[in-house]
Write a protein that holds these residues in place. Structure first.
Motif, mmCIF file in Angstrom:
data_model
loop_
_atom_site.group_PDB
_atom_site.id
_atom_site.type_symbol
_atom_site.label_atom_id
_atom_site.label_comp_id
_atom_site.label_asym_id
_atom_site.label_seq_id
_atom_site.Cartn_x
_atom_site.Cartn_y
_atom_site.Cartn_z
ATOM 1 N N GLU A 28 -3.116 10.387 -2.234
ATOM 2 C CA GLU A 28 -4.007 9.176 -2.817
ATOM 3 C C GLU A 28 -3.336 7.916 -2.150
ATOM 4 O OE1 GLU A 28 -3.326 10.812 -6.742
ATOM 5 O OE2 GLU A 28 -5.021 9.783 -6.971
ATOM 6 N N GLU A 29 -4.004 7.012 -2.079
ATOM 7 C CA GLU A 29 -3.391 5.538 -1.685
ATOM 8 C C GLU A 29 -3.585 4.628 -2.910
ATOM 9 O OE1 GLU A 29 -4.543 6.045 3.299
ATOM 10 O OE2 GLU A 29 -5.120 4.142 2.097
ATOM 11 N N PHE A 30 -2.639 3.791 -3.044
ATOM 12 C CA PHE A 30 -2.569 2.852 -3.950
ATOM 13 C C PHE A 30 -2.311 1.446 -3.359
ATOM 14 C CE2 PHE A 30 -3.162 5.661 -7.400
ATOM 15 C CZ PHE A 30 -2.284 6.993 -7.173
ATOM 16 N N PHE B 184 1.847 5.350 -0.484
ATOM 17 C CA PHE B 184 0.832 6.764 -0.034
ATOM 18 C C PHE B 184 1.574 7.932 -0.960
ATOM 19 C CE2 PHE B 184 -1.224 4.741 3.485
ATOM 20 C CZ PHE B 184 -0.319 3.845 3.822
ATOM 21 N N THR C 13 0.077 13.432 -2.955
ATOM 22 C CA THR C 13 -1.167 14.027 -3.023
ATOM 23 C C THR C 13 -2.129 13.481 -1.896
ATOM 24 O OG1 THR C 13 -2.054 12.288 -4.686
ATOM 25 C CG2 THR C 13 -0.774 14.280 -5.485
ATOM 26 N N LYS D 37 0.834 -1.354 0.172
ATOM 27 C CA LYS D 37 -0.120 0.116 -0.027
ATOM 28 C C LYS D 37 0.900 1.149 0.135
ATOM 29 C CE LYS D 37 -3.593 0.144 2.480
ATOM 30 N NZ LYS D 37 -4.628 -0.031 3.534
#
Length: 120
Positions: free
Chosen positions: A105-107, A100, A103, A98
């Motif tokens: 956003e998390e992916f 971070f 910006t 995961k």
């Protein structure tokens, strides 16, 4: 595109050890958490262990004292050392990354899984 490739699974006798590895490739933000999950037949997925960017760790109660999660940030790799394995540890093990973004956003990315079987 981030890809995760796990390795190290296999068949081991009760009381034995295995070391799982998960190598991440692609463009990865430096701020990321890594984790190992497992899914046994007929059971819900379970978080086994997690490790943050700075190395803070957490473990499922069922593996505390037996499993150790670690990471090598230079190699973008996370490891799971599994000792004193029990038949109930039998499952497909998946790694998760995961990341971070600055910006906010998390992916979230997952590996394909590696089978661990503990049996005599």
């Amino acid at each position: 595109q981030v890809q995760l490739v796990e390795s190290g699974g296999g068949l081991v006798q009760p009381g034995g050890s295995l070391r799982l590895s998960c190598a991440a490739s692609g463009s990865i933000f430096s701020d990321n958490d890594l984790a190992w999950y497992r899914r046994a037949p007929g059971k819900q997925p379970e978080l086994v262990a997690g490790i943050t960017t700075i190395g803070s760790t957490n473990y499922a109660d069922s593996v505390k004292g037996r499993f150790t999660i670690s990471r090598d940030n230079a190699k973008n790799t996370v490891y799971l050392q599994m000792n004193s394995l029990k038949p109930e540890d039998t499952a497909v093990y998946y790694c998760e990354l995961k990341e971070f973004a600055p910006t906010g956003e998390e992916f979230d990315y997952w590996g394909q899984g590696t089978q661990v079987t503990v049996s005599s």
